[in-house]
Write an enzyme that holds these catalytic residues in place. Sequence first.
Site, PDB file in Angstrom:
ATOM      1  N   HIS A  19       6.350   5.403  21.286  1.00  0.00           N
ATOM      2  CA  HIS A  19       5.069   4.824  21.698  1.00  0.00           C
ATOM      3  C   HIS A  19       4.959   4.409  23.154  1.00  0.00           C
ATOM      4  CE1 HIS A  19       4.360   5.151  17.529  1.00  0.00           C
ATOM      5  NE2 HIS A  19       4.719   3.948  17.147  1.00  0.00           N
ATOM      6  N   ASN A  60      -5.262   4.963  14.977  1.00  0.00           N
ATOM      7  CA  ASN A  60      -6.230   4.570  13.959  1.00  0.00           C
ATOM      8  C   ASN A  60      -6.745   3.183  14.313  1.00  0.00           C
ATOM      9  OD1 ASN A  60      -7.347   5.388  11.431  1.00  0.00           O
ATOM     10  ND2 ASN A  60      -5.295   6.023  10.795  1.00  0.00           N
ATOM     11  N   CYS A  98      -1.567   1.763   8.675  1.00  0.00           N
ATOM     12  CA  CYS A  98      -0.631   0.859   8.009  1.00  0.00           C
ATOM     13  C   CYS A  98      -1.236  -0.514   7.799  1.00  0.00           C
ATOM     14  CB  CYS A  98       0.563   0.596   8.917  1.00  0.00           C
ATOM     15  SG  CYS A  98       1.773   1.808   8.905  1.00  0.00           S
ATOM     16  N   GLU A 147       0.816  -1.209   0.000  1.00  0.00           N
ATOM     17  CA  GLU A 147       0.000   0.000   0.000  1.00  0.00           C
ATOM     18  C   GLU A 147       0.853   1.264   0.000  1.00  0.00           C
ATOM     19  OE1 GLU A 147      -2.999  -2.024   3.265  1.00  0.00           O
ATOM     20  OE2 GLU A 147      -2.257  -0.013   3.589  1.00  0.00           O
ATOM     21  N   GLY A 201       6.147  -2.180   6.665  1.00  0.00           N
ATOM     22  CA  GLY A 201       7.546  -2.597   6.719  1.00  0.00           C
ATOM     23  C   GLY A 201       8.405  -1.748   7.627  1.00  0.00           C
ATOM     24  N   GLU A 202       9.576  -2.277   7.948  1.00  0.00           N
ATOM     25  CA  GLU A 202      10.549  -1.565   8.772  1.00  0.00           C
ATOM     26  C   GLU A 202      11.719  -1.176   7.850  1.00  0.00           C
ATOM     27  OE1 GLU A 202      11.183  -0.124  11.702  1.00  0.00           O
ATOM     28  OE2 GLU A 202      13.191   0.141  10.898  1.00  0.00           O
ATOM     29  N   CYS A 239       5.765  -7.396   7.631  1.00  0.00           N
ATOM     30  CA  CYS A 239       6.715  -6.775   8.555  1.00  0.00           C
ATOM     31  C   CYS A 239       6.962  -7.737   9.706  1.00  0.00           C
ATOM     32  CB  CYS A 239       6.135  -5.465   9.088  1.00  0.00           C
ATOM     33  SG  CYS A 239       7.242  -4.586  10.215  1.00  0.00           S
TER      34      CYS A 239
HETATM   35  N1  SAH Z   1       8.343   0.281  10.890  1.00  0.00           N
HETATM   36  C1  SAH Z   1       8.458   1.699  10.897  1.00  0.00           C
HETATM   37  C2  SAH Z   1       7.605   2.421   9.876  1.00  0.00           C
HETATM   38  C3  SAH Z   1       6.209   1.937   9.597  1.00  0.00           C
HETATM   39  S1  SAH Z   1       4.922   2.327  10.727  1.00  0.00           S
HETATM   40  C4  SAH Z   1       8.226   2.233  12.285  1.00  0.00           C
HETATM   41  O1  SAH Z   1       7.951   1.453  13.181  1.00  0.00           O
HETATM   42  O2  SAH Z   1       8.370   3.429  12.490  1.00  0.00           O
HETATM   43  C5  SAH Z   1       4.716   4.063  10.705  1.00  0.00           C
HETATM   44  C6  SAH Z   1       4.134   4.593  11.997  1.00  0.00           C
HETATM   45  O3  SAH Z   1       2.731   4.299  12.124  1.00  0.00           O
HETATM   46  C7  SAH Z   1       4.807   3.995  13.219  1.00  0.00           C
HETATM   47  O4  SAH Z   1       5.041   4.999  14.158  1.00  0.00           O
HETATM   48  C8  SAH Z   1       3.745   3.024  13.685  1.00  0.00           C
HETATM   49  O5  SAH Z   1       3.941   2.678  15.030  1.00  0.00           O
HETATM   50  C9  SAH Z   1       2.479   3.780  13.428  1.00  0.00           C
HETATM   51  N2  SAH Z   1       1.245   2.995  13.401  1.00  0.00           N
HETATM   52  C10 SAH Z   1       1.094   1.681  13.123  1.00  0.00           C
HETATM   53  N3  SAH Z   1      -0.204   1.332  13.203  1.00  0.00           N
HETATM   54  C11 SAH Z   1      -0.889   2.441  13.523  1.00  0.00           C
HETATM   55  C12 SAH Z   1      -2.272   2.722  13.750  1.00  0.00           C
HETATM   56  N4  SAH Z   1      -3.200   1.774  13.650  1.00  0.00           N
HETATM   57  N5  SAH Z   1      -2.619   3.994  14.076  1.00  0.00           N
HETATM   58  C13 SAH Z   1      -1.683   4.956  14.158  1.00  0.00           C
HETATM   59  N6  SAH Z   1      -0.369   4.752  13.953  1.00  0.00           N
HETATM   60  C14 SAH Z   1       0.023   3.513  13.650  1.00  0.00           C
END
Ligand code: SAH
Length: 340
Positions: free
Chosen positions: A213, A287, A330, A89, A156-157, A109
């Site tokens: 977080h 979200n 995501c 996506e 992904g990371e 991921c």
């Molecule tokens: N793996 C990387 C990048 C992808 S996630 C990382 O961990 O930063 C991008 C961001 O969206 C991260 O901060 C992740 O924790 C956050 N994220 C994941 N799911 C989410 C959700 N349902 N609502 C809000 N943020 C979310």
Amino acid sequence: MLSIYDVSLKDLENYFEQIGDKKYRARQVYEWLYRKRVSSFDEMTNLKKDLIERLKNQFSFTELKILTTLEDEDVKKFLFELEDGKKIEAVLMYHDYGNSLCISSEVGCNMSCAFCESGRLKKQRNLLPNEMVLQLLMIEKNLNIRISHVVLMGIGEPFDNYDNVMKFIDIINEPLGIALGARHITISTCGIIPKIKMFAKCERQVNLAISLHASNDSLRSKLMPINNVYKLDDLIKCIKEYIEQTNRRVTFEYVMLKDINDKEQNALELVNLLKGMNCYVNIIPYNETSHIEYKKSSKDTIDRFYNILKKNNIDVTIRREFGSKVMAACGQLRANFKEE
Ligand code: SAH
């Protein structure tokens, strides 16, 4: 065969030198690819026929298939199919300062963050540079727009696919090509310390965001398994070194989960952790997704949290909410597409 969108300008210069041709051919090809946006070597009319044949034997023009899109007033989400049938996506967000594209870096991921939809599908493979470049090219073409900012915050990371992500950045950053400024590119990581150290040394002027977080070690380990490998204290120490080395400001992302990490005590712990650092905190309203039980914090709770940081001189913003109606979290679009 290598995709033509996998090669940086430097790679291409090396290629032409290696076949005994002129280095400047690389610039010509790059201009066709990224300025004129042609989709075949035959359209590159300033190249000789035999060279075109040679390029055709060496490089392919790859594409992504747009499977579906979902749209809200300020966001548009794309589900792509890769050449091997896997799905990823990308999310386009319309800001007042431009169009920002959230790009995926892997299929699935492995980080398994408890609140994140992407991790429900384990990593199947890294994305190649071309598959990241094409997320941008296809969307610009599809909507006839220009993207001004790229964030690696999709599925992904990015630091678990370090080399391909760096190559991708070099390609979109190339002044003779797409020319997206490094300061308009942000990498978001869950905190893979060795790669942060590597990144600090690489001298790309790209922004770094850390998915924090949590305000203490045990909470972070519950939410983010990576914290069992790279502990919170070590992560903070590493970021302090990064800031010292690069003189760059770091963003900490903090997703607000109801009754989990949104209490006054968490805000105060966060202040303690970050005070004095050249950083800012981006509070992300969670979200919600149907597969995961976490709930988003109320607006009042978020405001209270924000005010505690503010009062203690931590720079902080609350992320504007995008596309909760269009499943912008995501991995949500892919997850739901599969089940239909
Ligand atoms: N793996 C990387 C990048 C992808 S996630 C990382 O961990 O930063 C991008 C961001 O969206 C991260 O901060 C992740 O924790 C956050 N994220 C994941 N799911 C989410 C959700 N349902 N609502 C809000 N943020 C979310």
